[in-house]
Design an enzyme around this catalytic site. Structure first.
Site, PDB file in Angstrom:
ATOM      1  N   SER A  82       0.708  -1.151   0.106  1.00  0.00           N
ATOM      2  CA  SER A  82      -0.035   0.036   0.075  1.00  0.00           C
ATOM      3  C   SER A  82       0.998   1.332  -0.033  1.00  0.00           C
ATOM      4  CB  SER A  82      -0.973  -0.192   1.283  1.00  0.00           C
ATOM      5  OG  SER A  82      -1.577  -0.957   1.342  1.00  0.00           O
TER       6      SER A  82
HETATM    7  C1  LIG Z   1      -3.533  -3.827  -0.473  1.00  0.00           C
HETATM    8  S1  LIG Z   1      -3.028  -5.671  -0.128  1.00  0.00           S
HETATM    9  C2  LIG Z   1      -2.457  -5.516   1.640  1.00  0.00           C
HETATM   10  C3  LIG Z   1      -0.988  -4.848   1.465  1.00  0.00           C
HETATM   11  C4  LIG Z   1      -0.365  -5.316   2.763  1.00  0.00           C
HETATM   12  N1  LIG Z   1      -0.834  -5.096   4.138  1.00  0.00           N
HETATM   13  C5  LIG Z   1       1.207  -5.049   2.585  1.00  0.00           C
HETATM   14  O1  LIG Z   1       1.884  -4.417   3.467  1.00  0.00           O
HETATM   15  O2  LIG Z   1       1.785  -5.265   1.566  1.00  0.00           O
HETATM   16  C6  LIG Z   1      -4.420  -6.502   0.241  1.00  0.00           C
HETATM   17  C7  LIG Z   1      -4.494  -8.064   0.543  1.00  0.00           C
HETATM   18  O3  LIG Z   1      -5.577  -8.532   1.124  1.00  0.00           O
HETATM   19  C8  LIG Z   1      -5.554  -9.509   0.769  1.00  0.00           C
HETATM   20  N2  LIG Z   1      -7.201 -10.076   0.937  1.00  0.00           N
HETATM   21  C9  LIG Z   1      -8.113  -9.759   0.053  1.00  0.00           C
HETATM   22  N3  LIG Z   1      -9.351 -10.471   0.362  1.00  0.00           N
HETATM   23  C10 LIG Z   1      -8.922 -10.856   1.782  1.00  0.00           C
HETATM   24  C11 LIG Z   1      -9.589 -11.736   2.812  1.00  0.00           C
HETATM   25  N4  LIG Z   1     -11.026 -12.128   2.765  1.00  0.00           N
HETATM   26  N5  LIG Z   1      -8.973 -12.069   3.745  1.00  0.00           N
HETATM   27  C12 LIG Z   1      -7.626 -11.973   4.009  1.00  0.00           C
HETATM   28  N6  LIG Z   1      -6.864 -11.374   3.031  1.00  0.00           N
HETATM   29  C13 LIG Z   1      -7.308 -10.786   1.995  1.00  0.00           C
HETATM   30  C14 LIG Z   1      -5.428  -9.768  -0.778  1.00  0.00           C
HETATM   31  O4  LIG Z   1      -4.849 -11.166  -1.140  1.00  0.00           O
HETATM   32  C15 LIG Z   1      -4.184  -8.764  -0.718  1.00  0.00           C
HETATM   33  O5  LIG Z   1      -2.805  -9.392  -0.529  1.00  0.00           O
END
Ligand SMILES: C[S@@+](CC[C@H](N)C(=O)[O-])C[C@H]1O[C@@H](n2cnc3c(N)ncnc32)[C@H](O)[C@@H]1O
Length: 374
Positions: A82
Site C-alpha cells: 500500500s
Molecule cells: C493491499 S494488499 C495488503 C497490503 C499489505 N498489508 C502489505 O503491506 O503489502 C491487500 C491484500 O488483502 C488480501 N485479501 C483480500 N481479501 C482477503 C480476505 N478476505 N482475507 C484476507 N486477505 C484478503 C489480498 O490477497 C491482498 O494481498
C-alpha cells in the site's frame, strides 16, 4: 543490488516532513525495514509499467510514496504494497508499541506487518491467497521477522492468536467481521478501510460493554476490495458506481479557487455520502479516466458529478434536480464548517450475508452535532 540504507532513511525523513509520520518509533521502523525485500519479483508502478528488480532506478521506485502493485488478475490489482503515507497514518492511528498484540487482515507483501513488528508489536497477519502468503513468507524470513503469517479468509480473524489489542485491515471491506470484535481484548479496536460512497475511508470500530458497535471516521483512503463475505452488498448501501455518467446537460460553476486538495475533496465526498445514499464514484465523458464523487440516478440513469473545484455537472433525465441537490449538499458542507472525515460517527448494525454477517455503519452524524437538518 546497492544498499538501501540511505534511500530508506531519506524516505522516512520525507514521510516525517510531509506529516505522515509524527512518532519517532514509526520513523525508525520505516528507516529500518527494507521495502525492496517485499517486492523481490518486481511490481507495477501507478502508471501500470512493470518495474523489474534489475531495472535502473528500482530502489528509487521502491522508496517513493506510492502503491506497488504486485499481483494483477483480469486487469484488476489483487495484491500490493500500500501507499507508505497511508500505512504510516494507519500504524500511528493504532497507537502500538512494544508488546501490543496486533492482527492484520491482508498480509499482501508482508511489509506493513514487518513495519508494525519493528515497533515492538507482536503481529499475526492473514491473507486469503496462497501464492501471496508464500511470497510474503519468504520476504519475512529474509528480514528475520518474527511476524506470524497465516493463510485464511480474514473474515474469520485468527482465533489461535487471540486476544488482540488491535485489528488492522489493509484491504477494502464493506463492514467489520463480528469475529474481529470477539477476538479483541478489552479496550481494543479495529481499524478498517470500509466502503462508503464508492471508496474506502478508514474507520475505527469499537464495541461497547453493552454490545453496541460504533464507527468513527479516521482518514480518507483507497484500497482494493476484499474477497468473500467482507465485501458483501447489503440493502441501503451506496451504489458501487464506476460506470460512466452520460454527458452533462446542466452545469453549475466552480466555486473553489484553488480547487480542494485531495484531502479536502475526500472530506466533502465523505459528507455527501453521509447525507445522501446515492453518492458514489463515477466517471464522466470528460473526466479522462479520473472519476470523482457523484450522485447516481439508479432508476433513470445519469445523476450529478461534483468536482474538486465545486463545479457540478448534471446529466440524464433528472439532470436539473440532481445538480440542484448536489449543489445544496456542497452548501451544507460549507455551512457545517467543512467537516473532515474524523468528524463523523455512526452506530453499526449487522447486515450482509446472514451466514457471515458484517457490522455496517448507518446514520452518520457529525460530532458534536450536525449543524443543519437535511
Ligand atoms: C493491499 S494488499 C495488503 C497490503 C499489505 N498489508 C502489505 O503491506 O503489502 C491487500 C491484500 O488483502 C488480501 N485479501 C483480500 N481479501 C482477503 C480476505 N478476505 N482475507 C484476507 N486477505 C484478503 C489480498 O490477497 C491482498 O494481498
Amino acid at each position: 543490488m546497492a544498499s538501501s540504507a540511505q534511500p530508506r532513511r531519506r524516505f522516512a525523513e520525507r514521510l516525517w516532513r510531509e506529516g505522515a509520520i509524527t512518532r519517532p518509533e514509526v520513523a525508525e521502523a520505516f528507516a529500518t525495514v527494507p521495502r525492496e525485500a517485499f517486492v523481490t519479483e518486481g511490481f507495477h508502478g501507478r502508471d501500470g509499467t512493470w518495474v523489474a528488480p534489475d531495472a535502473e532506478g528500482f530502489l528509487d521506485a521502491v522508496y517513493t510514496n506510492d502503491v506497488l502493485v504486485t499481483k494483477v488478475e483480469d486487469g484488476r490489482a489483487t495484491s500490493s504494497s500500500s501507499q507508505p503515507s497511508l500505512m504510516a497514518t494507519m500504524i500511528e492511528a493504532l497507537g502500538i508499541g512494544p508488546g501490543t498484540r496486533v492482527l492484520e487482515v491482508g498480509a499482501g507483501t508482508g511489509y506493513n506487518a514487518a513495519l508494525m513488528s519493528a515497533t515492538g508489536a507482536r503481529v499475526t497477519t492473514v491473507d486469503v491467497q496462497p501464492d501471496v502468503v508464500e511470497r510474503a513468507g519468504a520476504a519475512l524470513a529474509s528480514v528475520h521477522s518474527t511476524v506470524d503469517l497465516q493463510l485464511g479468509d480474514g473474515y474469520a480473524g485468527w482465533a489461535a492468536g487471540a486476544p488482540y489489542d488491535r485489528v488492522i485491515v489493509t484491504v477494502g471491506v464493506a463492514g467489520a467481521s463480528p469475529l474481529w470484535l470477539d477476538q479483541l481484548a478489552p479496550g481494543g479496536f479495529v481499524l478498517a478501510p470500509t466502503r462508503h460512497a464508492g471508496h474506502h475511508p478508514v474507520l475505527r470500530v469499537t464495541r461497547a460493554a453493552g454490545g453496541t458497535v460504533h464507527a468513527a471516521g479516521v482518514c480518507a483512503a483507497g484500497f482494493m476490495s476484499a474477497a468473500g463475505p467482507l465485501s458483501a452488498v447489503y440493502p441501503g448501501a451506496h451504489p458501487l458506481g464506476g460506470d460512466p455518467l452520460p454527458a452533462a446537460t446542466v452545469s453549475h460553476p466552480a466555486r473553489f479557487d484553488p480547487p480542494l486538495d485531495v484531502f479536502g475533496y475526500h472530506d466533502l465526498w465523505f459528507a455527501l455520502g453521509a447525507w445522501d445514499s446515492r453518492t458514489t464514484y463515477a466517471h464522466t465523458p470528460d473526466s479522462a479516466g479520473n472519476g470523482g464523487c457523484a450522485l447516481l440516478d439508479e432508476l433513470t440513469g445519469g445523476g450529478a458529478a461534483i468536482w474538486p473545484d465545486g463545479a457540478v455537472d448534471g446529466s440524464g433525465p433528472n439532470a436539473r434536480a440532481y445538480a440542484e441537490r448536489a449543489s445544496a449538499l456542497v452548501d451544507r458542507w460549507l455551512a457545517s464548517g467543512r467537516p473532515a472525515v474524523p468528524a463523523w460517527r455512526a452506530p453499526m448494525t449487522l447486515d450482509g450475508d446472514p451466514a457471515s454477517p458484517i457490522w455496517v455503519a448507518r446514520d452518520w452524524r457529525l460530532v458534536p452535532g450536525d449543524l443543519q437538518e437535511p
